[in-house]
Design an enzyme around this catalytic site. Structure first.
Site, PDB file in Angstrom:
ATOM      1  CE  LYS A  22      -4.014  -1.938   2.282  1.00 34.76           C
ATOM      2  NZ  LYS A  22      -3.560  -3.409   2.137  1.00 34.76           N
TER       3      LYS A  22
ATOM      4  CG  ASP B  94      -2.828  -4.027  -1.663  1.00 38.02           C
ATOM      5  OD1 ASP B  94      -2.683  -4.690  -2.557  1.00 38.02           O
ATOM      6  OD2 ASP B  94      -2.539  -4.247  -0.398  1.00 38.02           O
TER       7      ASP B  94
ATOM      8  CD  GLN C 211     -10.382   0.498  -4.500  1.00 41.48           C
ATOM      9  OE1 GLN C 211     -10.332   1.713  -5.236  1.00 41.48           O
ATOM     10  NE2 GLN C 211     -10.256   0.151  -3.230  1.00 41.48           N
TER      11      GLN C 211
ATOM     12  NE  ARG D 111      -4.211  -8.159  -6.239  1.00 44.93           N
ATOM     13  CZ  ARG D 111      -3.215  -7.941  -5.168  1.00 44.93           C
ATOM     14  NH1 ARG D 111      -3.672  -6.926  -4.579  1.00 44.93           N
ATOM     15  NH2 ARG D 111      -2.143  -8.483  -5.128  1.00 44.93           N
TER      16      ARG D 111
ATOM     17  N   GLY E 125     -13.558  -3.897  -4.196  1.00 41.33           N
ATOM     18  CA  GLY E 125     -13.667  -2.729  -3.523  1.00 41.33           C
ATOM     19  C   GLY E 125     -13.962  -2.851  -1.992  1.00 41.33           C
ATOM     20  CB  ALA E 126     -12.117  -3.547   0.898  1.00 40.30           C
TER      21      ALA E 126
ATOM     22  NE  ARG F 278     -10.833  -8.739   3.558  1.00 39.84           N
ATOM     23  CZ  ARG F 278     -10.262  -7.705   3.099  1.00 39.84           C
ATOM     24  NH1 ARG F 278      -9.143  -7.578   3.706  1.00 39.84           N
ATOM     25  NH2 ARG F 278     -10.983  -7.084   2.290  1.00 39.84           N
TER      26      ARG F 278
HETATM   27  C1  LIG Z   1      -6.461 -11.124  -3.928  1.00 37.19           C
HETATM   28  C2  LIG Z   1      -7.230  -9.823  -3.283  1.00 37.19           C
HETATM   29  C3  LIG Z   1      -6.695  -8.547  -3.259  1.00 37.19           C
HETATM   30  C4  LIG Z   1      -7.580  -7.456  -2.929  1.00 37.19           C
HETATM   31  N1  LIG Z   1      -6.897  -6.284  -2.825  1.00 37.19           N
HETATM   32  C5  LIG Z   1      -7.909  -5.264  -2.627  1.00 37.19           C
HETATM   33  C6  LIG Z   1      -7.357  -4.017  -2.617  1.00 37.19           C
HETATM   34  O1  LIG Z   1      -6.216  -3.667  -2.956  1.00 37.19           O
HETATM   35  N2  LIG Z   1      -8.217  -2.920  -2.440  1.00 37.19           N
HETATM   36  C7  LIG Z   1      -9.590  -3.111  -1.813  1.00 37.19           C
HETATM   37  O2  LIG Z   1     -10.445  -1.907  -1.755  1.00 37.19           O
HETATM   38  N3  LIG Z   1     -10.057  -4.372  -1.799  1.00 37.19           N
HETATM   39  C8  LIG Z   1      -9.223  -5.407  -2.067  1.00 37.19           C
HETATM   40  N4  LIG Z   1      -9.646  -6.504  -2.006  1.00 37.19           N
HETATM   41  C9  LIG Z   1     -10.976  -6.959  -1.339  1.00 37.19           C
HETATM   42  C10 LIG Z   1     -12.026  -6.924  -2.211  1.00 37.19           C
HETATM   43  O3  LIG Z   1     -12.301  -5.555  -2.710  1.00 37.19           O
HETATM   44  C11 LIG Z   1     -13.557  -7.272  -1.563  1.00 37.19           C
HETATM   45  O4  LIG Z   1     -13.913  -6.443  -0.463  1.00 37.19           O
HETATM   46  C12 LIG Z   1     -13.312  -8.982  -1.304  1.00 37.19           C
HETATM   47  O5  LIG Z   1     -12.646  -9.691  -2.133  1.00 37.19           O
HETATM   48  C13 LIG Z   1     -14.978  -9.184  -0.884  1.00 37.19           C
HETATM   49  O6  LIG Z   1     -15.769  -9.394  -2.208  1.00 37.19           O
HETATM   50  P1  LIG Z   1     -15.713 -10.556  -3.449  1.00 37.19           P
HETATM   51  O7  LIG Z   1     -15.474 -10.386  -4.525  1.00 37.19           O
HETATM   52  O8  LIG Z   1     -15.129 -12.014  -2.788  1.00 37.19           O
HETATM   53  O9  LIG Z   1     -17.539 -10.734  -3.242  1.00 37.19           O
HETATM   54  P2  LIG Z   1     -18.516 -10.995  -2.171  1.00 37.19           P
HETATM   55  O10 LIG Z   1     -19.556 -10.815  -2.678  1.00 37.19           O
HETATM   56  O11 LIG Z   1     -17.954  -9.960  -0.926  1.00 37.19           O
HETATM   57  O12 LIG Z   1     -18.016 -12.419  -1.590  1.00 37.19           O
HETATM   58  C14 LIG Z   1     -18.491 -13.507  -1.991  1.00 37.19           C
HETATM   59  C15 LIG Z   1     -18.249 -14.820  -1.096  1.00 37.19           C
HETATM   60  O13 LIG Z   1     -17.000 -14.902  -0.665  1.00 37.19           O
HETATM   61  C16 LIG Z   1     -16.961 -15.349   0.712  1.00 37.19           C
HETATM   62  N5  LIG Z   1     -16.394 -14.111   1.503  1.00 37.19           N
HETATM   63  C17 LIG Z   1     -16.084 -12.893   0.955  1.00 37.19           C
HETATM   64  N6  LIG Z   1     -15.555 -11.989   2.024  1.00 37.19           N
HETATM   65  C18 LIG Z   1     -15.611 -12.796   3.090  1.00 37.19           C
HETATM   66  C19 LIG Z   1     -15.316 -12.402   4.318  1.00 37.19           C
HETATM   67  N7  LIG Z   1     -14.564 -11.389   4.628  1.00 37.19           N
HETATM   68  N8  LIG Z   1     -15.156 -13.358   5.340  1.00 37.19           N
HETATM   69  C20 LIG Z   1     -15.551 -14.600   4.940  1.00 37.19           C
HETATM   70  N9  LIG Z   1     -16.190 -14.927   3.630  1.00 37.19           N
HETATM   71  C21 LIG Z   1     -16.049 -14.058   2.812  1.00 37.19           C
HETATM   72  C22 LIG Z   1     -18.485 -15.320   1.185  1.00 37.19           C
HETATM   73  O14 LIG Z   1     -18.842 -16.629   0.726  1.00 37.19           O
HETATM   74  C23 LIG Z   1     -19.178 -14.452   0.111  1.00 37.19           C
HETATM   75  O15 LIG Z   1     -20.434 -15.152  -0.068  1.00 37.19           O
HETATM   76  C24 LIG Z   1      -9.059  -7.854  -2.436  1.00 37.19           C
HETATM   77  C25 LIG Z   1      -9.545  -9.028  -2.584  1.00 37.19           C
HETATM   78  C26 LIG Z   1      -8.703 -10.066  -2.965  1.00 37.19           C
HETATM   79  C27 LIG Z   1      -9.213 -11.404  -3.279  1.00 37.19           C
END
Ligand SMILES: Cc1cc2nc3c(=O)[nH]c(=O)nc-3n(C[C@H](O)[C@H](O)[C@H](O)COP(=O)(O)OP(=O)(O)OC[C@H]3O[C@@H](n4cnc5c(N)ncnc54)[C@H](O)[C@@H]3O)c2cc1C
Length: 316
Positions: A106, A143, A172, A193, A197-198, A298
């Site tokens: 980051k 990131d 994102q 990647r 978005g988180a 998370r």
């Molecule tokens: C490799 C990687 C790098 C990332 N880097 C960034 C970044 O640099 N900046 C940023 O803003 N975001 C980042 N993220 C986070 C991303 O933006 C999402 O917030 C996160 O991946 C949840 O979205 P999803 O696509 O998995 O879908 P979702 O719809 O949120 O999840 C789909 C399914 O995955 C499982 N799941 C998802 N999250 C969780 C959890 N926390 N606990 C338990 N089960 C879960 C559940 O089964 C859920 O139903 C990253 C994610 C990944 C995988």
């Protein structure tokens, strides 16, 4: 998107909540699910297991929004040592194992938020990391943080890519600007990647509803899969994983031409299933003591995690 997400992320910003969560015994078990250790040796042990199971890694030394220079410098020193350790690991069990291991960083941990000079300090620190990574045969991906940093982060990556063409960018899907960014990055052949978005973002810059974010993700994925870049599909969402597989087949991409990426501790069975069928799977593995921001993001992603959040706050 989890409707409680903005509430959890807003509560997590309070000092009182932070104090309670970082000292609650309930937190310790939750942290262990998502963060394999606080030290580099614990991290390396976890990475060895992932590699042996056929999954590659991207390692994040936890820390963000650093407000003092010494801390940014020590993050750089830790990353340099981490790159050395990763370069020494055996990746022969990873299918398409030719793709290097990776660190994720980051820019706010490298000094981006250190006042007016912050972006230049972070860009210089990124150059130091990339130089070392290039020599060691390790990749770097930057990131994506909250939207106030997006333009500065993308500018730093644009500046570094001519020298380090393998430098990865995170996009994102929830940001309105991201479809344009994907087009530019795909045309430039960058490693991108794509995640949903988180962070907690206002509706002036980001889609707020899950269905809108998912549709935006699919449009971005389409652009990346049809371009010359190496798409990094960062999602645990079964519908998006299936869409990525279909698009890869349509565009004639072999398993080594794109990656599935997931977070350590989330949908491990799916990670193993994809790796076992020969796909390239990279697990994002964070380590270190600064896990609070990462953990709260998370927790906010999943309604089921709210119960944990409330239990930890209640102190039992
Ligand atoms: C490799 C990687 C790098 C990332 N880097 C960034 C970044 O640099 N900046 C940023 O803003 N975001 C980042 N993220 C986070 C991303 O933006 C999402 O917030 C996160 O991946 C949840 O979205 P999803 O696509 O998995 O879908 P979702 O719809 O949120 O999840 C789909 C399914 O995955 C499982 N799941 C998802 N999250 C969780 C959890 N926390 N606990 C338990 N089960 C879960 C559940 O089964 C859920 O139903 C990253 C994610 C990944 C995988």
């Amino acid at each position: 998107m989890n409707p409680l997400r903005p509430v959890i992320l807003a509560a997590a910003g309070s000092d009182r909540v932070k104090r309670t969560l970082t000292t609650s015994p309930v937190s310790a078990s939750m942290v262990r699910r998502f963060v394999p250790g606080e030290t580099r040796s614990a991290l390396v042990a976890a990475v060895r297991e992932l590699l042996a199971s056929g999954r590659a890694v991207s390692v994040d030394f936890l820390g963000e929004y650093t407000t003092d220079r010494a801390r940014a410098d020590s993050a750089v020193a830790e990353y340099l040592a981490l790159i050395n350790d990763l370069a020494a690991l055996d990746t022969s069990a990873v299918p398409g194992g030719a793709a290097p291991l990776e660190v994720s960083v980051k820019l706010s941990a490298l000094g981006q938020s250190l006042g007016a000079d912050g972006p230049a300090i972070a860009a210089e620190n990124l150059r130091v990391l990339c130089t070392k990574a290039g020599e060691a045969g390790v990749w770097v991906t930057v990131d994506a943080e909250d939207h106030t940093t997006t333009a500065s982060t993308l500018a730093a990556i644009r500046q570094a890519r001519p020298e380090f063409p393998w430098l990865g960018t995170v996009v994102q899907a929830y940001l309105y600007r991201s479809e344009d960014d994907c087009r530019d990055l795909a045309n430039a052949g960058a490693r991108v990647r794509l995640c949903k978005g988180a962070y907690r973002e206002p509706d002036t810059v980001a889609h707020q509803h899950r269905a809108e974010v998912d549709r935006a993700y699919l449009r971005c994925l389409h652009t990346l899969m049809h371009g010359p870049s190496r798409p990094l599909v960062a999602s645990h969402d079964p519908a998006l994983i299936a869409a990525a597989a279909a698009l890869a087949a349509q565009t004639g991409r072999a398993p080594g031409d794109f990656e599935y990426q997931m977070l350590y501790g989330i949908r491990t069975d799916e990670q193993l299933r994809l790796a076992a069928r020969g796909d390239f799977v990279r697990v994002y593995v964070p380590y270190g003591t600064q896990w609070y921001g990462y953990l709260t993001r998370r927790l906010a992603e999943r309604p089921a995690n709210l119960a944990f959040f409330l239990r930890a706050l209640a102190g039992n």
